[in-house]
Scaffold this active site. Structure first.
Site, PDB file in Angstrom:
ATOM      1  N   CYS A  76     -22.465  20.144 -20.254  1.00  0.00           N
ATOM      2  CA  CYS A  76     -24.015  20.775 -19.628  1.00  0.00           C
ATOM      3  C   CYS A  76     -24.757  19.355 -19.520  1.00  0.00           C
ATOM      4  CB  CYS A  76     -24.233  21.329 -21.469  1.00  0.00           C
ATOM      5  SG  CYS A  76     -23.628  22.643 -21.323  1.00  0.00           S
ATOM      6  N   ARG A  82     -21.549  16.780 -13.169  1.00  0.00           N
ATOM      7  CA  ARG A  82     -20.805  17.577 -14.675  1.00  0.00           C
ATOM      8  C   ARG A  82     -20.225  18.573 -14.568  1.00  0.00           C
ATOM      9  NH1 ARG A  82     -23.105  13.864 -18.762  1.00  0.00           N
ATOM     10  NH2 ARG A  82     -23.175  15.658 -20.074  1.00  0.00           N
ATOM     11  N   TRP A 136     -22.643  24.486 -18.510  1.00  0.00           N
ATOM     12  CA  TRP A 136     -21.006  24.642 -18.814  1.00  0.00           C
ATOM     13  C   TRP A 136     -20.794  25.703 -19.473  1.00  0.00           C
ATOM     14  CZ3 TRP A 136     -16.045  23.651 -21.078  1.00  0.00           C
ATOM     15  CH2 TRP A 136     -14.871  22.985 -20.325  1.00  0.00           C
ATOM     16  N   ASN A 179     -26.646  20.516 -25.707  1.00  0.00           N
ATOM     17  CA  ASN A 179     -25.113  20.100 -24.907  1.00  0.00           C
ATOM     18  C   ASN A 179     -24.127  20.333 -26.061  1.00  0.00           C
ATOM     19  OD1 ASN A 179     -22.853  19.616 -23.806  1.00  0.00           O
ATOM     20  ND2 ASN A 179     -23.081  17.493 -23.345  1.00  0.00           N
ATOM     21  N   GLY A 180     -23.666  20.866 -26.567  1.00  0.00           N
ATOM     22  CA  GLY A 180     -22.513  20.494 -27.777  1.00  0.00           C
ATOM     23  C   GLY A 180     -22.124  21.808 -27.863  1.00  0.00           C
ATOM     24  N   GLU A 224      -0.260  10.948 -12.571  1.00  0.00           N
ATOM     25  CA  GLU A 224      -1.844  10.978 -12.106  1.00  0.00           C
ATOM     26  C   GLU A 224      -1.788  11.344 -10.165  1.00  0.00           C
ATOM     27  OE1 GLU A 224      -4.045  10.563 -13.254  1.00  0.00           O
ATOM     28  OE2 GLU A 224      -6.121  10.032 -11.420  1.00  0.00           O
ATOM     29  N   LYS A 249      -4.130  14.552  -9.714  1.00  0.00           N
ATOM     30  CA  LYS A 249      -4.911  14.480  -9.287  1.00  0.00           C
ATOM     31  C   LYS A 249      -4.705  15.848  -8.275  1.00  0.00           C
ATOM     32  CE  LYS A 249      -7.875  12.487  -9.922  1.00  0.00           C
ATOM     33  NZ  LYS A 249      -7.266  11.954 -11.436  1.00  0.00           N
ATOM     34  N   GLU A 270      -5.715  18.905  -9.853  1.00  0.00           N
ATOM     35  CA  GLU A 270      -7.595  18.871 -10.415  1.00  0.00           C
ATOM     36  C   GLU A 270      -8.686  19.598  -8.697  1.00  0.00           C
ATOM     37  OE1 GLU A 270      -9.514  15.864 -12.620  1.00  0.00           O
ATOM     38  OE2 GLU A 270      -8.839  14.869 -12.060  1.00  0.00           O
ATOM     39  N   HIS A 300      16.692  17.892 -15.532  1.00  0.00           N
ATOM     40  CA  HIS A 300      17.551  18.421 -17.322  1.00  0.00           C
ATOM     41  C   HIS A 300      16.609  19.857 -16.755  1.00  0.00           C
ATOM     42  CE1 HIS A 300      19.155  15.137 -19.273  1.00  0.00           C
ATOM     43  NE2 HIS A 300      18.491  14.184 -17.974  1.00  0.00           N
ATOM     44  N   LYS A 312     -16.944  16.423 -15.414  1.00  0.00           N
ATOM     45  CA  LYS A 312     -16.977  14.643 -15.289  1.00  0.00           C
ATOM     46  C   LYS A 312     -16.381  14.544 -16.618  1.00  0.00           C
ATOM     47  CE  LYS A 312     -16.471  11.116 -13.517  1.00  0.00           C
ATOM     48  NZ  LYS A 312     -14.997  11.003 -13.097  1.00  0.00           N
TER      49      LYS A 312
HETATM   50  C1  AGP Z   1      -9.468  13.334 -14.505  1.00  0.00           C
HETATM   51  O1  AGP Z   1      -9.979  12.662 -13.067  1.00  0.00           O
HETATM   52  C2  AGP Z   1     -10.243  14.400 -15.055  1.00  0.00           C
HETATM   53  N1  AGP Z   1     -12.265  13.723 -14.308  1.00  0.00           N
HETATM   54  C3  AGP Z   1     -10.131  13.836 -16.662  1.00  0.00           C
HETATM   55  O2  AGP Z   1      -8.996  13.899 -16.698  1.00  0.00           O
HETATM   56  C4  AGP Z   1     -10.238  12.801 -17.496  1.00  0.00           C
HETATM   57  O3  AGP Z   1      -9.065  11.201 -16.794  1.00  0.00           O
HETATM   58  C5  AGP Z   1     -10.625  13.005 -18.743  1.00  0.00           C
HETATM   59  O4  AGP Z   1     -11.037  13.919 -19.212  1.00  0.00           O
HETATM   60  C6  AGP Z   1     -10.676  11.474 -19.629  1.00  0.00           C
HETATM   61  O5  AGP Z   1     -12.428  11.573 -19.416  1.00  0.00           O
HETATM   62  P1  AGP Z   1     -12.591   9.781 -20.331  1.00  0.00           P
HETATM   63  O6  AGP Z   1     -12.095   9.109 -19.368  1.00  0.00           O
HETATM   64  O7  AGP Z   1     -14.624   9.735 -19.165  1.00  0.00           O
HETATM   65  O8  AGP Z   1     -12.353   9.594 -21.441  1.00  0.00           O
END
Ligand code: AGP
Length: 611
Positions: free
Chosen positions: A2, A27, A77, A103-104, A484, A488, A491, A507, A606
């Site tokens: 949020c 976000r 969110w 938020n929370g 990674e 990407k 996501e 395996h 985010k």
């Molecule tokens: C990565 O592309 C994502 N946005 C997500 O995995 C992110 O890296 C993860 O939530 C950790 O966030 P931070 O680096 O702000 O702790």
């Protein structure tokens, strides 16, 4: 997660509220709303969907421009309850005397809700937030900050809140525990937000609330105390970037902009941190003496998501260059598994946002167990940076795209500098240190070379954009890069993509390979290359198309691949950074070809500030 914006001051509140919500869109959210204090009453407008839907609702509600100078706003969110207008924030009490955005997560909201219902209060939403505003109303005896503090002391869970009261029109009340709140100190105006990007257009002087801080905010003053009514003072921080840094600047997506910014971002991460005399890195934010550094006998890196993959690179660097036993922990596991921590163990939190709930909890667990904590963060003044009290900022500039790109390569660069620093307090020679420094100085230009190869990478992505599944395989230093690259792609293009150690395919996962499942094989000329070429042949024997990354001039890889993405020659320490940039571009063009919402992928936020 949020987003919260609050305003009190000389302007019509509507403008900074809507502007702030727009800057928080990255976000991730699914509904939005705002409340204004207008002529002694609270007016609330909410909408499902984007901020543009809220603006349409606002125009319908206030045909003439609303003149109020006090208001709060929110992007939601969804956690408790689906994205509906009823569940959107702000929430009000039954008498519409209070409005609140949050938020929370209020973990004991059901018990509180039952108590309030027994006292005759009626609820209109499924949310935990509505319980909080009704609780404040039930505690109110003519003083908003006291009622808010009394209510928050009954709450279990996390909150970042802003509250309005129609009977107290000259101030807002804000508070935080676990969900960030930052105050922007303008001239005759004060702006409240979940993060700096929502207020940097109005001021660069900010105060970050600490957990259990509560503040009374007017246009010209901030009165800070704890929820136990103990006055506190917090330092005023200066934001060193402006709104242009948070604009697309002509790029189609923030993600592409941030991929292409990486030469500059990495140069900023390195600037002033390489010592050509001693052949070491200068990381003054660690605030540790040579002696302290030499005493470190173990490193535990705690992180999530992309930052976890960067942490895996740190493990390789620290053991290879500094001979320090290092392990990487998924932060949520670390915080709950009663980890073994010794006084000379360095627990390193890696987090772009500095607000990830699990990583923050890992820091607190490590501190409680007497470990030495430090952080690598991008957001200055973020909670993790403040609670560790020492560390290294990335200086990568704001990262708006949900899919992390420049933060990752800057995290890896900082981790390499950390390994250099620690290595030079051990067996790493000055000569080796100088060699590494020379390569780090060339890194921004080498990354730029990769970004300039975007057209070829785009062609490879377009060729396979209709794949329904994909593997990324690597070995050694390129294994975390394979993970990674897969993340990407997952996501932003929503297809199933798995990162695997190249040796692991046999395996089990190799059973999934056929002509419809391309494999990205990281076959750069670093240790492990010949084995990866063998793995490529195994994949092609099962008719899986292979897209290989290879070092410029490699004579062997191309014959075993359907596509080759060429990467400049570099050491095992730097090749991962170059290779991941190519995979970022691959994922970007793949998702773009599929018409995906690249900057705000579905279901993602985010910064994950809840467990
Ligand atoms: C990565 O592309 C994502 N946005 C997500 O995995 C992110 O890296 C993860 O939530 C950790 O966030 P931070 O680096 O702000 O702790």
């Amino acid at each position: 997660m949020c987003g919260i914006v609050g305003y009190i001051g000389k302007r019509r509140a509507m403008d900074p509220l809507i502007e702030g919500l727009r800057r928080l869109e990255y976000r991730g959210y699914d509904s939005a709303g705002l409340a204004l204090l207008q002529d002694g009453s609270i007016e609330v407008v909410k909408a499902v969907g984007k901020v543009s839907s809220l603006q349409e609702a606002v125009a319908a509600h206030w045909p003439d421009e609303a003149t109020s100078k006090v208001g709060i706003a929110h992007t939601r969110w969804a956690t408790h309850g689906p994205p509906t207008v009823a569940n959107a924030h702000p929430h009000v009490d039954g008498d519409r005397r209070f409005a609140l955005v949050h938020n929370g997560i209020i973990e004991n909201y059901l018990a509180l809700k039952t108590q309030l219902q027994r006292r005759g209060r009626t609820f209109y939403s499924d949310t935990d937030t509505e319980v909080l505003v009704q609780l404040i109303a039930s505690c109110y005896e003519g003083d908003l900050v006291q009622a808010t503090a009394a209510a928050l002391k009954q709450v279990e869970g996390t909150f970042g809140i802003a509250v309005l009261c129609r009977d107290e029109p000259d101030h807002l009340v804000v508070a935080r525990r676990g969900s960030p709140i930052v105050l922007g100190l303008g001239r005759d105006e004060t702006i409240v937000a979940s993060d700096v990007s929502a207020l940097v257009a109005y001021t660069n002087q900010v105060i970050y609330l600490d957990d259990d801080d509560i503040a009374v905010i007017t246009a010209n003053n901030v009165e800070l105390r704890t929820i136990d009514n103990v006055p506190v003072s917090r330092e005023v921080a200066h934001i060193d970037w402006d709104t242009t840094a948070a604009e697309k600047s002509g790029y189609e997506h923030f993600m592409l902009k941030e991929i292409c910014e990486q030469p500059t971002a990495i140069a900023n991460s390195i600037r002033g941190r390489l010592d050509d005399t001693l052949g070491t890195a200068i990381l003054s934010g660690l605030d540790l003496s040579q002696h302290d550094l030499a005493l470190i006998n173990r490193v535990v890196i705690a992180a999530c998501g992309t930052s976890l993959h960067a942490g895996m690179m740190g493990e390789y660097f620290l053991e290879d260059l500094a001979d320090i036993p290092t392990e990487v922990e998924q932060a949520a596991e670390f915080r709950y598994r009663n980890p073994i921590i010794g006084p000379n163990n360095l627990i390193l939190a890696v987090s772009q946002s500095g607000e990830t709930a699990d990583t923050l909890a890992a820091v607190r667990e490590a501190k409680y167990k007497g470990g030495l904590v430090a952080s690598i963060c991008n957001v200055v003044g973020s909670t993790i940076a403040r609670e560790t009290g020492r560390g290294v900022y990335l200086h990568a500039g704001p990262e708006i795209g949900v899919a992390s790109t420049k933060a990752f390569t800057c995290q890896v660069t900082v981790l390499l500098m950390l390994a250099l620093r620690l290595g030079r307090t051990r067996r790493l020679s000055r000569e080796m240190g100088l060699e590494l420094i020379e390569e780090l100085r060339r890194l921004p230009d080498m990354v730029r070379t990769v970004t300039e190869r975007a057209p070829a990478i785009e062609q490879a992505a377009k060729r396979f954009h209709d794949a329904q599944g994909m593997f990324f395989i690597g070995r050694g230093y390129l294994y975390p890069v394979a993970l990674e690259g897969a993340l990407k792609l997952k996501e932003i293009s929503y297809i199933h993509a798995e990162g695997y150690h190249a040796a692991e395919l046999k395996h089990g996962p190799i059973a999934l390979l056929d002509e419809h499942v391309p494999v990205v094989a990281l076959a750069n000329d670093v240790p492990g290359r010949s084995k990866v070429i063998g793995n490529m042949q195994e994949c092609r024997a099962r008719h899986a198309p292979v897209i290989a990354t290879a070092t410029d001039g490699d004579p062997d890889v191309a014959q075993h691949a359907d596509e080759v993405i060429w990467i400049p020659r570099a050491s095992r320490f730097v090749a991962p950074v170059l290779t991941v940039v190519a995979l970022q571009l691959f994922a970007y063009y793949f998702a773009r070809e599929r018409g995906c919402a690249i900057d705000q992928p579905r279901n993602l936020a985010k910064s994950v500030t809840v467990e």
